[in-house]
Structure formats: C-alpha cells, structure tokens
Design a protein around this motif. Structure first.
Motif, short mmCIF file in Angstrom:
data_model
loop_
_atom_site.label_atom_id
_atom_site.label_comp_id
_atom_site.label_asym_id
_atom_site.label_seq_id
_atom_site.Cartn_x
_atom_site.Cartn_y
_atom_site.Cartn_z
N LEU A 313 4.65 -7.14 -2.15
CA LEU A 313 3.25 -7.51 -2.06
C LEU A 313 2.46 -6.55 -1.15
O LEU A 313 1.35 -6.14 -1.49
CB LEU A 313 3.12 -8.95 -1.55
CG LEU A 313 1.69 -9.50 -1.43
CD1 LEU A 313 0.98 -9.44 -2.78
CD2 LEU A 313 1.71 -10.93 -0.89
N HIS A 314 3.05 -6.17 -0.02
CA HIS A 314 2.31 -5.29 0.90
C HIS A 314 2.09 -3.91 0.28
O HIS A 314 1.07 -3.26 0.56
CB HIS A 314 3.04 -5.17 2.24
CG HIS A 314 4.29 -4.34 2.21
ND1 HIS A 314 5.51 -4.83 1.75
CD2 HIS A 314 4.51 -3.04 2.54
CE1 HIS A 314 6.42 -3.88 1.83
NE2 HIS A 314 5.85 -2.79 2.30
N VAL A 315 3.01 -3.47 -0.57
CA VAL A 315 2.84 -2.20 -1.27
C VAL A 315 1.72 -2.32 -2.30
O VAL A 315 0.88 -1.41 -2.45
CB VAL A 315 4.16 -1.76 -1.93
CG1 VAL A 315 3.95 -0.52 -2.81
CG2 VAL A 315 5.22 -1.47 -0.88
N ARG A 317 -0.85 -4.26 -2.19
CA ARG A 317 -2.13 -4.28 -1.49
C ARG A 317 -2.57 -2.88 -1.10
O ARG A 317 -3.74 -2.50 -1.26
CB ARG A 317 -2.03 -5.17 -0.26
CG ARG A 317 -1.94 -6.66 -0.57
CD ARG A 317 -1.64 -7.46 0.69
NE ARG A 317 -1.60 -8.89 0.43
CZ ARG A 317 -1.03 -9.79 1.23
NH1 ARG A 317 -0.44 -9.37 2.36
NH2 ARG A 317 -1.04 -11.07 0.93
N ARG A 318 -1.64 -2.11 -0.57
CA ARG A 318 -1.97 -0.74 -0.19
C ARG A 318 -2.31 0.10 -1.42
O ARG A 318 -3.23 0.94 -1.39
CB ARG A 318 -0.78 -0.12 0.56
CG ARG A 318 -0.99 1.33 0.97
CD ARG A 318 -2.13 1.48 1.93
NE ARG A 318 -2.32 2.88 2.33
CZ ARG A 318 -3.48 3.49 2.42
NH1 ARG A 318 -4.62 2.81 2.17
NH2 ARG A 318 -3.56 4.74 2.78
#
Length: 336
Positions: A313-315, A317-318
């Motif tokens: 998920l954090h990837v 978003r980035r």
C-alpha cells in the motif's frame, strides 16, 4: 523473429568477477533455443565505426579504441574494456542497423550494453558508465531518424540515451527505479527534453517495491498512450531484465507477467520492433525471460509462468504521487 547473436559478443571479457559477464549470453541463447527461435549471425557493416563516430565524441571513441588495443583496462570502477570489446560493440551496432534496414522485429542478443553511455562516455551526473561502452540504442535511433521511438525498460534510467536524444524529436520513454534510490541518479519527470526535443523525453520513475499491478497501470496510462500518439515507424526497446524481483542489483518487484504485458503492448503497435539486450543479472531470469519473449513474438504466446506481483500500500501511494508529477510535466505535450 530473428535473434541476432555472435560468439564475438562474448569477447568483451571482464578483468575480474563482474555481474556483466559473457555467460549472460549463454542463458539468453538457451532461452531462444527452448522457444524454437532462429539464431542469425550478424554481419559487420563497413559503416559501423562511422555511425559510432557520428553519435559519440571523437576523442572518446578513439580512447576506447586505444584501450581495446592495450588488451585490458578499466574505464572506471564499474566499466571495463578488453581486446574484444571494440569488435563486439561494432558488431552490436551492425546488428541493430541490419534489423532497422530490413524492418524486422528482432532480438539483438549483444553486449556490451549501452544505455548509460553518453556522448563522451559518462553521461549527465552519473558516477560511472555503468558497464556501458557505446550507446547502441541511441545510435540506432539517430540512424533510423524521424519516427523512431526508444522504450527503455531496464531498471536503471538510460541516462546516456537521454543525453544523446534530449534535443531530438525522437520519442524516448524510460521506466526505471526512482533515481533517488538507484544509480545513475537521473530520470526525473521534469526532464522532458529541450529545443526540438522538448516533450519527447518521458521518464517514469517507479518507487522501490513496485510490482506488476502498478507497472501494468503505468504501461496502460502513460507508455502506450505516448506511443500511440507518436505513431513510430519503428521501436527500439532497451531491454533490461533487472527490474525483475529476483535480480540482485535493484529493488523493483516485477515478474515476467509485468514484462510480457509491457512487451505485448509495444508489439500491439504492429511496427518493426528491435529488442536490444541491456541489463539483467539473474541468469535464470535471462533464460526464462528470453524464452517468453521469443514465444510472444512468434505466436502471441502470453504465458509468463509466474504469478503477478502486487505492490504494498505504501508503494502504491508513492506511485500515485509520482504519476501526478509525470502527468503534470508530460501533459503539456501529450493527452494523458
């Protein structure tokens, strides 16, 4: 699909243990044979060196030739020259020109790689030449002229190709791991070209951990629309297998499914396409990837034999933040 290969390409030999070594081609050719591909010996062109000189700085070309004559030398900590380097590099250029002249879809299984080599070797702000000697992809694009597109899907930004085409109205698209996290430190979205080349340089930097899901999205939403609007006469693909999740030198997380999706999208243009080997340092991936590519070109066989990789998920978003930046810069020139 013809596969241009010669044992001469293995004469570029390292002076020490090196990831970019001649045995890479053994695995590529194993993949070709397993897929039933046709291997063709390229012919050295009389104008090969003239084309190299026309693209690179004369003093740099002569420097490399002197190193070849010396038998074994290092250009920098990453990049070496051996007695067979010059013949291998000139034959690689010859193979690409032959495929362009014949308007073929072909794989050029050659080395040394080239996309980090700029006008005078080290390109832009890169600390080294990154294993590369002469920029075969850029030489091919300059030789082909109007309507040639270069798509670079190596995990590293093709800084040399960008430098050499930056003022040309020849489309250059690079998908690569974000330059803040990987060599050569270039390839940001705001690098769009200058002069005649303004708008024709497209960088899609991807955050570490990017999987097939986001890569496929980038192909659908940016790469393919750019190619369709440009409508190239032919495409040169700088094909590096090092964006694969199992490659030891970088941190993207593609499987062969992501690769084949990108290659299939390029082939859907139905234009002559030259796949030019660049990076890729996991030997099994080189073999399986090449096998899958040859099958794809020969019969439209889309069987990557690997399951799709998904991004954390954090990837994701980035990734969305970066793609907004990509659209902001390229949207001035293209419909995205």
């Amino acid at each position: 699909m013809y596969v241009y290969y010669s044992e001469i390409f293995k004469k570029h030999t390292p002076p020490f243990r090196h990831p970019e070594a001649p045995d890479r081609l053994d695995y590529v050719i194993k993949g070709v044979v397993e897929a039933g591909g046709v291997v063709k010996e390229p012919k050295m062109r009389e104008d090969a060196w003239r084309l190299i000189y026309s693209a690179h700085d004369k003093s740099y070309v002569e420097y490399v030739k002197r190193l070849c004559g010396a038998g074994q030398a290092e250009i920098d900590g990453d990049t070496y020259v051996s007695a067979g380097t010059c013949d291998a590099a000139a034959l690689a250029v010859s193979a690409v020109m032959e495929a362009l002249d014949k308007r073929e879809t072909a794989l050029v299984a050659a080395r040394p790689p080239g996309h980090h080599a700029g006008f005078a070797g080290r390109a832009l702000t890169a600390p080294t030449q990154g294993f590369c000697i002469f920029n075969t992809a850029a030489i091919g694009a300059l030789y082909g002229g109007d309507g040639i597109a270069v798509v670079d899907i190596d995990v590293h930004h093709g800084n040399g190709t960008q430098e050499m085409l930056y003022e040309r109205d020849l489309l250059y698209i690079s998908t690569h791991q974000h330059p803040a996290t990987l060599y050569p430190g270039t390839g940001y979205p705001d690098e769009v070209g200058t002069g005649r080349g303004e708008g024709f340089n497209a960088n899609l930097p991807l955050p570490p951990g990017t999987g097939d899901d986001l890569y496929i999205k980038a192909i659908d939403e940016v790469v393919l629309p750019l190619l369709m609007q440009y409508d190239p006469r032919a495409v040169i693909v700088s094909l590096g297998w090092d964006a694969h999740k199992d490659d030891p030198l970088a941190d993207l997380a593609l499987s062969l499914k992501g690769y084949l999706y990108a290659l299939s999208a390029i082939l859907s243009l139905q234009k002559p396409t030259i796949f030019l080997l660049e990076g890729g340092y996991n030997r099994e991936v080189l073999q399986r990837g090449t096998k899958a590519l040859v099958r794809l070109v020969a019969a439209g066989d889309f069987r990557p034999e690997e399951t799709q990789t998904d991004s954390p998920l954090h990837v994701a978003r980035r990734y969305e933040e970066i793609m907004q930046e990509v659209r902001r810069h390229l949207g001035r020139y293209w419909r995205l």
